[in-house]
Design a protein around this motif. Structure first.
Motif, PDB file in Angstrom:
ATOM      1  N   LYS A  78       0.832  -1.207   0.000  1.00 51.43           N
ATOM      2  CA  LYS A  78       0.000   0.000   0.000  1.00 51.43           C
ATOM      3  C   LYS A  78       0.868   1.259   0.000  1.00 51.43           C
ATOM      4  O   LYS A  78       0.558   2.247   0.651  1.00 51.43           O
ATOM      5  N   ARG A  79       1.940   1.240  -0.748  1.00 53.98           N
ATOM      6  CA  ARG A  79       2.779   2.441  -0.847  1.00 53.98           C
ATOM      7  C   ARG A  79       2.056   3.525  -1.656  1.00 53.98           C
ATOM      8  O   ARG A  79       1.261   3.228  -2.548  1.00 53.98           O
ATOM      9  N   ARG A  80       2.397   4.773  -1.373  1.00 53.62           N
ATOM     10  CA  ARG A  80       1.809   5.868  -2.152  1.00 53.62           C
ATOM     11  C   ARG A  80       2.388   5.903  -3.564  1.00 53.62           C
ATOM     12  O   ARG A  80       1.715   6.233  -4.533  1.00 53.62           O
ATOM     13  N   GLU A  81       3.651   5.578  -3.680  1.00 54.50           N
ATOM     14  CA  GLU A  81       4.301   5.587  -4.994  1.00 54.50           C
ATOM     15  C   GLU A  81       5.057   4.287  -5.187  1.00 54.50           C
ATOM     16  O   GLU A  81       5.716   3.804  -4.273  1.00 54.50           O
ATOM     17  N   GLN A  82       4.946   3.770  -6.396  1.00 52.06           N
ATOM     18  CA  GLN A  82       5.667   2.561  -6.758  1.00 52.06           C
ATOM     19  C   GLN A  82       6.715   2.911  -7.810  1.00 52.06           C
ATOM     20  O   GLN A  82       6.534   3.839  -8.614  1.00 52.06           O
ATOM     21  N   THR A  83       7.770   2.155  -7.831  1.00 49.95           N
ATOM     22  CA  THR A  83       8.849   2.384  -8.792  1.00 49.95           C
ATOM     23  C   THR A  83       8.523   1.668 -10.100  1.00 49.95           C
ATOM     24  O   THR A  83       8.065   0.526 -10.105  1.00 49.95           O
ATOM     25  N   ILE A  84       8.760   2.357 -11.220  1.00 54.07           N
ATOM     26  CA  ILE A  84       8.611   1.718 -12.531  1.00 54.07           C
ATOM     27  C   ILE A  84       9.915   1.007 -12.848  1.00 54.07           C
ATOM     28  O   ILE A  84      11.000   1.603 -12.784  1.00 54.07           O
ATOM     29  N   ARG A  85       9.797  -0.266 -13.218  1.00 52.12           N
ATOM     30  CA  ARG A  85      10.985  -1.089 -13.428  1.00 52.12           C
ATOM     31  C   ARG A  85      11.032  -1.557 -14.876  1.00 52.12           C
ATOM     32  O   ARG A  85      10.032  -2.032 -15.422  1.00 52.12           O
ATOM     33  N   PRO A  86      12.192  -1.480 -15.511  1.00 51.92           N
ATOM     34  CA  PRO A  86      12.331  -2.052 -16.853  1.00 51.92           C
ATOM     35  C   PRO A  86      12.290  -3.579 -16.781  1.00 51.92           C
ATOM     36  O   PRO A  86      12.746  -4.176 -15.811  1.00 51.92           O
ATOM     37  N   VAL A  87      11.730  -4.174 -17.831  1.00 48.87           N
ATOM     38  CA  VAL A  87      11.581  -5.630 -17.855  1.00 48.87           C
ATOM     39  C   VAL A  87      12.611  -6.204 -18.816  1.00 48.87           C
ATOM     40  O   VAL A  87      12.596  -5.878 -20.009  1.00 48.87           O
ATOM     41  N   PRO A  88      13.515  -7.053 -18.352  1.00 52.10           N
ATOM     42  CA  PRO A  88      14.522  -7.640 -19.252  1.00 52.10           C
ATOM     43  C   PRO A  88      13.866  -8.518 -20.324  1.00 52.10           C
ATOM     44  O   PRO A  88      12.743  -8.999 -20.180  1.00 52.10           O
ATOM     45  N   VAL A  89      14.623  -8.707 -21.405  1.00 50.45           N
ATOM     46  CA  VAL A  89      14.119  -9.536 -22.503  1.00 50.45           C
ATOM     47  C   VAL A  89      13.855 -10.973 -22.033  1.00 50.45           C
ATOM     48  O   VAL A  89      12.936 -11.637 -22.501  1.00 50.45           O
ATOM     49  N   ASP A  90      14.662 -11.442 -21.066  1.00 52.04           N
ATOM     50  CA  ASP A  90      14.494 -12.818 -20.582  1.00 52.04           C
ATOM     51  C   ASP A  90      13.123 -13.063 -19.964  1.00 52.04           C
ATOM     52  O   ASP A  90      12.660 -14.202 -19.896  1.00 52.04           O
ATOM     53  N   HIS A  91      12.510 -11.981 -19.494  1.00 52.04           N
ATOM     54  CA  HIS A  91      11.207 -12.137 -18.841  1.00 52.04           C
ATOM     55  C   HIS A  91      10.046 -12.100 -19.821  1.00 52.04           C
ATOM     56  O   HIS A  91       8.894 -12.300 -19.417  1.00 52.04           O
ATOM     57  N   MET A  92      10.317 -11.836 -21.076  1.00 48.06           N
ATOM     58  CA  MET A  92       9.221 -11.726 -22.052  1.00 48.06           C
ATOM     59  C   MET A  92       8.399 -13.007 -22.118  1.00 48.06           C
ATOM     60  O   MET A  92       7.166 -12.979 -22.070  1.00 48.06           O
ATOM     61  N   ILE A  93       9.087 -14.160 -22.195  1.00 46.84           N
ATOM     62  CA  ILE A  93       8.374 -15.423 -22.362  1.00 46.84           C
ATOM     63  C   ILE A  93       7.534 -15.767 -21.133  1.00 46.84           C
ATOM     64  O   ILE A  93       6.513 -16.450 -21.240  1.00 46.84           O
ATOM     65  N   LEU A 130      10.526   3.366 -19.585  1.00 48.02           N
ATOM     66  CA  LEU A 130      10.112   2.471 -20.662  1.00 48.02           C
ATOM     67  C   LEU A 130      11.191   2.371 -21.745  1.00 48.02           C
ATOM     68  O   LEU A 130      11.356   1.323 -22.375  1.00 48.02           O
ATOM     69  N   SER A 131      11.906   3.423 -21.945  1.00 47.26           N
ATOM     70  CA  SER A 131      12.947   3.417 -22.975  1.00 47.26           C
ATOM     71  C   SER A 131      14.094   2.478 -22.611  1.00 47.26           C
ATOM     72  O   SER A 131      14.873   2.069 -23.475  1.00 47.26           O
ATOM     73  N   LYS A 132      14.213   2.147 -21.325  1.00 46.70           N
ATOM     74  CA  LYS A 132      15.260   1.229 -20.902  1.00 46.70           C
ATOM     75  C   LYS A 132      14.879  -0.226 -21.127  1.00 46.70           C
ATOM     76  O   LYS A 132      15.690  -1.115 -20.886  1.00 46.70           O
ATOM     77  N   THR A 133      13.649  -0.432 -21.571  1.00 42.43           N
ATOM     78  CA  THR A 133      13.197  -1.786 -21.906  1.00 42.43           C
ATOM     79  C   THR A 133      13.396  -1.975 -23.399  1.00 42.43           C
ATOM     80  O   THR A 133      12.673  -1.380 -24.208  1.00 42.43           O
ATOM     81  N   PRO A 134      14.378  -2.759 -23.846  1.00 44.81           N
ATOM     82  CA  PRO A 134      14.756  -2.801 -25.271  1.00 44.81           C
ATOM     83  C   PRO A 134      13.634  -3.251 -26.198  1.00 44.81           C
ATOM     84  O   PRO A 134      13.562  -2.785 -27.330  1.00 44.81           O
ATOM     85  N   TRP A 135      12.769  -4.124 -25.733  1.00 48.45           N
ATOM     86  CA  TRP A 135      11.711  -4.608 -26.619  1.00 48.45           C
ATOM     87  C   TRP A 135      10.477  -3.706 -26.595  1.00 48.45           C
ATOM     88  O   TRP A 135       9.457  -4.026 -27.220  1.00 48.45           O
ATOM     89  N   LEU A 136      10.584  -2.558 -25.887  1.00 45.02           N
ATOM     90  CA  LEU A 136       9.489  -1.583 -25.874  1.00 45.02           C
ATOM     91  C   LEU A 136       9.970  -0.207 -26.350  1.00 45.02           C
ATOM     92  O   LEU A 136       9.367   0.810 -26.039  1.00 45.02           O
ATOM     93  N   ILE A 137      11.082  -0.160 -27.161  1.00 40.38           N
ATOM     94  CA  ILE A 137      11.606   1.119 -27.651  1.00 40.38           C
ATOM     95  C   ILE A 137      10.639   1.689 -28.701  1.00 40.38           C
ATOM     96  O   ILE A 137      10.238   0.996 -29.635  1.00 40.38           O
ATOM     97  N   GLN A 138      10.250   2.929 -28.504  1.00 37.95           N
ATOM     98  CA  GLN A 138       9.292   3.560 -29.406  1.00 37.95           C
ATOM     99  C   GLN A 138       9.987   4.019 -30.701  1.00 37.95           C
ATOM    100  O   GLN A 138      11.165   4.386 -30.699  1.00 37.95           O
ATOM    101  N   GLY A 139       9.245   3.918 -31.821  1.00 38.43           N
ATOM    102  CA  GLY A 139       9.797   4.350 -33.100  1.00 38.43           C
ATOM    103  C   GLY A 139      10.026   5.852 -33.152  1.00 38.43           C
ATOM    104  O   GLY A 139       9.653   6.608 -32.240  1.00 38.43           O
TER     105      GLY A 139
END
Length: 829
Positions: A574-589, A643-652
């Motif tokens: 129940k934190r007021r703020e949560q940290t956004i974390r990049p997701v490694p490619v290994d976790h995609m599957i 989000l930009s630190k997540t390689p498989w979610l890089i925006q065009g």
């Protein structure tokens, strides 16, 4: 042998006066035979006769005086013993007080009459052991004393000794041949019963033949006191006659037993063993009638008429019952191998199931086929009447319905495992059905048959065996077998899962129970009770992080226990703020690893190629145009940076939109409302980067656009065309190219509703992994007012093992353990 005080008092009053009158114990006066003068003279010499005679006279006078004196002393002693005994009798003293005086009298005159009166006194004034000791003494001194007892008292003496197990004393007196003519009725009953009890069957039968009337009369009169019912006596006589080969006499005795007697069932079972008269062809009366009937329909009618005839008569007296019972050992031999004939036979047998107590072989037809498996049409023919049979519930009916459910499982193609659980439940509840097989035996035979029968295709055999294997006894199934069944089986029903759950709980197999709760939730959702049970199981395993996520769901549902909630607040959920974390490619599957089929391929393709699709669509559809990036807020820029630190979610380089108003963020059609929450803002960013907003989240719209590219794609493959499309294709990696063709195929194969579910679940999962505010995620999805299945699926993912592994890898697990006094259940009472 009735020791009741009132009986003793009555008998004592009856006999007291009589004994006092008859107790004349004076012996007769001894007669002294004087020698004749001739006899005396012959013994004396002639010259001494006068002198000797004088001497003899003097001696004789002295002897007579001595004998008279001794006799007077004896008479005085006897009179004294008699007087004392009379006084003791009148005072109703105990036998132990009378005993010395009675024996003093008997020692002088040991005749049977005095011995008999001593027995009467011991019975009336003594205890059982006093009477037994006296009889044992008289057995050696005067055996006839017993029969000198009055005939009105002897039956009570026999009763007393018989009831107290003093057979040894009675056997000596009552089995003497010289006194057989003096036996009373109860004594004859005892002699017969003792001979029968010693397995001296021939002598017992001979004695019964001689004294049958007296013995039956004694059973009628004294049976209640001996706990010897007439029905029990008739049963034993029937057994005796049957063992000696006297079948007619045995039937005579057994048929006298009334239906309400406890021995009636055993008598029926004995009567059914009697021989049946057969003709030259080996047919009994009913067999001859069946053989003369040409059609199976006519034989069904004959069977029904046999049953009705037996039902109208007193079955135990119906001597043809044995013949009909013999026919029922194998009734199917009278019918062709036809499903209709077998079905009518089963129905006819069950319509007269109330005669089963008269015809023990009534269920023999079902016993013959209980572990024989036939083609489905024959399985239904034999066993469907049993399933729809309406009768008084009994253990036998429950057992056979269990067997019928087993055969229905076979007839239905081995898929409805709930039938197996019903069969197991019914059979496990029966314990006293004769010749019934245990579920372990039935299960073993079924597994053996399934492993070799051609009725199961080789490709399906392992799946069928796995389905049947887990329905065995819970101790016979391993955890590995249960886990394999839960993991691999795609066909489930709730009754089967609930029964398997009971078996797992008996095993106390927590990992399997957790897996099965998750599997059950796949069919719908987690109930509050299921979540509460998961909390308990994970608590035992010290998996605190999962417990706090379960608590978050329960808190959002407003059913979390107050005491647990106080600790849950400290867990970080129940934190007021949560940290956004990049997701490694290994976790995609891991995001779609538990999916299969088209859903899995769509998720895989979207994560690999989704971001490049809008650029391709802009080449074929003028409505898809690049737009200017909208000014992002400070918080959005922070989200974009992570989000930009997540390689498989890089925006065009460009942002494309197909909306007429050129909105950058397209609201999905299946989501009526988008609340302003951090979790929703992250979700929108994820959806844009995966390109789904460019084609409005609709697979049908995507397919329509891609269909126009197919001719151009063929030219590119032939090397005839170049340009933007060719450049786009050549820029794809081999995995992306494969994902592109999969997406092209799936856009025509899946409809929009299927696409909405897969796309929504995938993007919700990606968003939750990146922004792990579970309370915000659940609240946001609820406010979206979309289908409840999206929320249910998100709940399943939040407490899944897959997500637990991701959190552990990303070091985002809660570190607050479960120590402390928490309630056993997290649910609010």
């Amino acid at each position: 042998m009735n020791s009741d005080k009132s009986l003793s008092d009555r008998l004592r009053r009856l006999r007291l006066n009589k004994l006092m009158r008859k107790l004349d114990l004076h012996p007769p006066e001894p007669s002294v035979k004087k020698p004749t003068e001739k006899q005396t003279a012959t013994h004396l010499p002639a010259q001494a006769k006068p002198e000797q005679e004088a001497v003899n006279n003097a001696s004789r006078q002295g002897g007579e005086k001595s004998q008279t004196k001794q006799r007077s002393i004896l008479i005085h002693r006897e009179e004294e013993s008699e007087i004392v005994l009379r006084r003791l009798i009148s005072l109703e003293s105990h036998w132990q007080d009378m005993k010395p005086y009675a024996w003093d009298i008997f020692d002088r005159w040991p005749n049977a009459e005095i011995g008999g009166k001593m027995i009467e006194l011991a019975y009336l004034h003594g205890r059982s052991q006093d009477l037994t000791a006296l009889l044992l003494e008289l057995k050696t001194r005067n055996p006839a004393s017993y029969f000198a007892v009055g005939v009105d008292l002897r039956p009570y003496i026999v009763l007393k000794l018989w009831q107290q197990g003093k057979e040894g004393v009675l056997n000596f007196f009552l089995h003497q041949k010289s006194f057989q003519g003096q036996l009373l009725r109860i004594e004859k009953l005892y002699v017969f019963w003792s001979l029968y009890g010693c397995t001296n069957q021939v002598k017992a039968w001979q004695f019964l033949t001689k004294s049958q009337a007296d013995i039956f009369s004694a059973v009628q009169e004294y049976g209640p006191q001996l706990n010897l019912r007439r029905s029990l006596f008739d049963l034993e006589l029937g057994k005796l006659a049957y063992s000696l080969g006297k079948q007619d006499r045995a039937r005579e005795f057994l048929e006298q037993i009334p239906p309400d007697a406890p021995e009636f069932k055993e008598a029926l079972d004995m009567l059914i063993k009697f021989k049946v008269d057969l003709d030259r062809n080996g047919h009994c009366l009913f067999g001859r009638k069946l053989a003369s009937e040409g059609t199976w329909q006519g034989r069904i009618k004959l069977f029904r008429s046999f049953f009705q005839s037996l039902d109208r008569k007193n079955g135990i007296r119906h001597q043809e019952r044995n013949a009909l019972n013999q026919i029922l050992r194998s009734p199917s031999k009278w019918f062709p191998e036809s499903a209709e004939a077998w079905n009518q036979l089963s129905q006819a047998l069950l319509d007269h199931v109330e005669l089963e107590y008269l015809l023990p072989n009534l269920f023999a037809h079902f016993k013959t086929h209980q572990m024989k498996f036939h083609a489905p049409i024959f399985e239904r023919a034999i066993w469907e009447p049993m399933l729809y049979f309406q009768s008084v519930d009994s253990e036998k009916v429950r057992y056979w319905r269990g067997v019928a459910n087993l055969h229905k499982f076979v007839a239905n193609g081995f898929r409805d495992e709930s039938l197996l659980w019903l069969a197991k439940e019914s059979i496990d509840q029966t314990h006293s059905v004769p010749d019934a097989l245990s579920w372990s035996q039935i299960h073993h035979e079924l597994m053996s048959w399934l492993s070799r029968t051609p009725a199961v295709a080789e490709g399906d055999r392992e799946e069928v065996l796995a389905r049947v294997r887990v329905v065995g006894h819970y101790l016979d199934v391993t955890s590995e077998e249960i886990s394999a069944y839960i993991t691999k089986m795609n066909h489930f029903d709730f009754p089967a899962i609930d029964r398997l759950m009971d078996a797992i709980r008996k095993r106390q197999d927590e990992p399997c129970e957790i897996a099965l709760i998750h599997k059950k939730a796949q069919l719908s959702h987690f109930t509050n009770q299921a979540l509460g049970r998961l909390w308990q199981l994970h608590s035992h395993q010290k998996r605190a992080d999962v417990c706090w996520r379960i608590a978050t769901i329960l808190h959002d549902r407003k059913v979390l226990n107050r005491d647990v909630e106080q600790v849950w607040i400290l867990s970080g959920e129940k934190r007021r703020e949560q940290t956004i974390r990049p997701v490694p490619v290994d976790h995609m599957i891991h995001l779609y690893g538990d999916w299969s089929g088209d859903a899995r391929m769509l998720a895989e393709s979207l994560l690999l190629i989704g971001a490049k699709i809008p650029e391709l669509l802009s080449t074929v559809d003028r409505k898809v145009r690049p737009i200017k990036r909208q000014a992002a807020s400070k918080e959005d820029r922070k989200f974009e940076g992570i989000l930009s630190k997540t390689p498989w979610l890089i925006q065009g380089k460009r942002v494309y939109s197909s909306h007429p108003e050129m909105y950058q963020h397209e609201r999905p059609i299946f989501i009526p409302s988008l609340p302003e929450t951090p979790w929703v803002r992250v979700m929108i960013q994820v959806a844009d980067r995966l390109g789904v907003s460019a084609w409005r989240w609709q697979l049908s719209w995507l397919h329509d656009q891609l269909e126009m590219l197919i001719p151009k794609l063929h030219k590119i493959q032939d090397g005839q065309a170049h340009g933007k499309i060719g450049k786009w294709l050549r820029g794809l990696s081999p995995l992306q190219r494969k994902a592109w063709y999969q997406l092209l195929s799936l856009s025509s194969k899946m409809d929009n509703s299927q696409g909405f579910q897969v796309l929504g679940d995938l993007i919700f999962r990606v968003t939750t992994v990146m922004y792990q505010d579970h309370l915000d995620a659940l609240g946001s999805v609820s406010k979206m007012e979309c289908s409840a299945r999206f929320r249910w699926n998100l709940e399943k993912f939040i407490i899944s093992d897959t997500y637990s592994k991701i959190r552990h890898t990303m070091a985002s697990s809660s570190s607050l353990d479960l120590s402390g006094r928490l309630p056993a259940s997290p649910l609010r009472v």
